[in-house]
Design a protein around this motif. Structure first.
Motif, PDB file in Angstrom:
ATOM      1  N   GLU A 141       3.337   5.153  -1.749  1.00  0.00           N
ATOM      2  CA  GLU A 141       2.443   4.068  -1.372  1.00  0.00           C
ATOM      3  C   GLU A 141       3.296   2.909  -0.886  1.00  0.00           C
ATOM      4  O   GLU A 141       4.165   2.422  -1.611  1.00  0.00           O
ATOM      5  CB  GLU A 141       1.590   3.595  -2.551  1.00  0.00           C
ATOM      6  N   THR A 178       0.555   6.627   1.850  1.00  0.00           N
ATOM      7  CA  THR A 178      -0.594   5.737   1.752  1.00  0.00           C
ATOM      8  C   THR A 178      -0.126   4.299   1.918  1.00  0.00           C
ATOM      9  O   THR A 178       1.070   4.003   1.758  1.00  0.00           O
ATOM     10  CB  THR A 178      -1.311   5.888   0.391  1.00  0.00           C
ATOM     11  N   ARG A 190      -1.035  -0.022   1.261  1.00  0.00           N
ATOM     12  CA  ARG A 190      -1.792  -1.062   0.559  1.00  0.00           C
ATOM     13  C   ARG A 190      -1.508  -2.370   1.269  1.00  0.00           C
ATOM     14  O   ARG A 190      -0.351  -2.759   1.436  1.00  0.00           O
ATOM     15  CB  ARG A 190      -1.367  -1.148  -0.904  1.00  0.00           C
TER      16      ARG A 190
END
Length: 429
Positions: free
Chosen positions: A32, A61, A63
């Motif tokens: 992430e 991923t 954020r």
């Protein structure tokens, strides 16, 4: 502005391949990656779309971390996180004036760039290179520009002003005529008058356009205490409460855009990003806005826009520097810069995109103001280095004192010169 439709997103994905954007192989282990994005206009949405596209290709991923719009507040947040060695943010969006201040906290991106920096404006790459390390990739560039209401100028028989004096007179005339017709909310000119980095940009434009220099010259000499610079600040002080609302002294970019886009200003100084929202489907001034270079200081002056722009840097405290670097490279690629230029009016840092027909169709002024973007006046961040933030803080406070009527330009700049000499240890930066 609405998010991109799936079909359009697919078209841009195809453009990415055509422009040579990297195709990422799925990683052995997904991570992430957090990225700090600004939120001026549609900026956060575009960052989100680009980051999610990278995540879909890479298998990682993302954020997103929302940051303050004020560059001053954002820098303070970054410094706090970086000083603590925090892993909260992997990829930082940094201002063009910050490489010298923050370089020790970022990794060298050259091992991850495959030479992509050669496509970007060399001056920005040089700006982002500290101690032979490429600590940030150029993402978009900026220069201050003038927005104007085409319909109002035409209705009152006025032309786009070439000097600040002409702007002052035109703004006053149109404001008075419109108010006489009942449009009592209209102001002549809105800009960034709050005591923060944005005011440094505005004031530097006024001063440089009069031939008053750039606060500190390339050799480190403090040049700000001169008659032309004082005259520029006194001129701007005369706008407050006449053609500019008293509240302009608390305006940053979005406050100025809010007034202009709602139809309540004739002229606005802002960055190119304001073009896209001004022409969005729900904008009251859609198709009524023109863009030009900022006015000259006078017949012997020059058009001057302050160099702005943002870069992407990877924290040396990141637990996943390779994945973070791949995100930074993806977002600064030609394909992604083209998408952002078309959908959000963000100026590319890749010269070839200024000849791209789709980019120019979406942003006609990119071509006519190319010289404004490539020859903008730089703030003295390179020569001042780690002391730049103190220099700018003193400068915007000195400017704000003049704008708010506490002292005249000559008095304020004389005091500023003494303060800058103390900061620089008598010009030994």
């Amino acid at each position: 502005m609405r998010a991109m439709q799936p079909g359009l997103r697919a078209a841009f994905a195809g453009a990415a391949l055509a422009l040579g954007a990297a195709v990422y192989q799925p990683p052995a282990k997904a991570a992430e990656i957090s990225i700090a994005c600004g939120a001026l206009g549609v900026e956060f949405q575009l960052c989100k779309e680009g980051a999610e596209a990278w995540a879909a290709e890479s298998g990682h991923t993302v954020r997103l971390v929302n940051t303050p719009n004020s560059t001053t507040e954002r820098l303070a947040l970054y410094q706090q996180l970086l000083a603590a060695g925090a892993e909260d943010i992997d990829v930082f969006q940094i201002d063009v004036i910050w490489p010298g201040m923050l370089a020790n906290h970022f990794i060298d991106l050259r091992p991850y760039s495959n030479g992509a920096e050669a496509e970007h404006f060399s001056a920005i790459v040089e700006n982002n290179t500290v101690d032979d390390k490429l600590i940030a990739m150029p993402w978009f560039t900026d220069a201050g520009i003038l927005y104007y209401r085409k319909d109002l100028l035409e209705a009152h028989g006025k032309t786009v002003p070439e000097t600040w004096q002409e702007l002052t007179e035109t703004a006053a005339a149109v404001q008075a005529a419109e108010r006489a017709k009942g449009n009592d909310k209209l102001w002549g000119f809105v800009w960034q008058g709050k005591a923060y980095e944005g005011l440094t940009c505005d004031a530097l434009e006024w001063i440089d356009s009069f031939g008053g220099g750039a606060i500190v010259d390339a050799k480190g000499k403090i040049t700000i205490n001169n008659d032309k610079a004082a005259a520029a600040l006194d001129m701007a002080a005369g706008w407050v409460g006449t053609i500019s609302p008293p509240g302009v002294l608390n305006y940053a970019e979005e406050e100025a855009r809010g007034v202009f886009q709602s139809g309540n200003a004739v002229f606005m100084r802002n960055w190119p990003y304001a073009w896209a929202p001004a022409n969005s489907a729900d904008s009251p001034v859609r198709d009524k806005v023109g863009v030009a270079a900022l006015p000259k200081g006078g017949p012997d002056g020059k058009n001057s826009g302050t160099l702005g722009g943002w870069q992407l840097a990877v924290s040396k405290y990141s637990a996943n520097p390779e994945a973070a670097a791949s995100l930074a490279m993806y977002l600064t690629s030609a394909a992604e810069q083209k998408r952002r230029a078309i959908t959000g009016s963000y100026n590319p840092t890749i010269a070839s995109l200024y000849q791209d027909e789709e980019v120019l169709y979406a942003n006609p002024f990119f071509g006519s103001l190319y010289d404004t973007f490539t020859s903008a006046v730089a703030r003295p961040s390179k020569i001042a280095g780690a002391k730049y933030n103190r220099v700018s803080n003193e400068f915007w406070n000195a400017t704000h004192a003049v704008l708010s009527g506490k002292m005249d330009g000559a008095t304020s700049l004389a005091q500023l010169e003494k303060k800058l000499k103390r900061i620089s240890r008598n010009e030994r930066w």
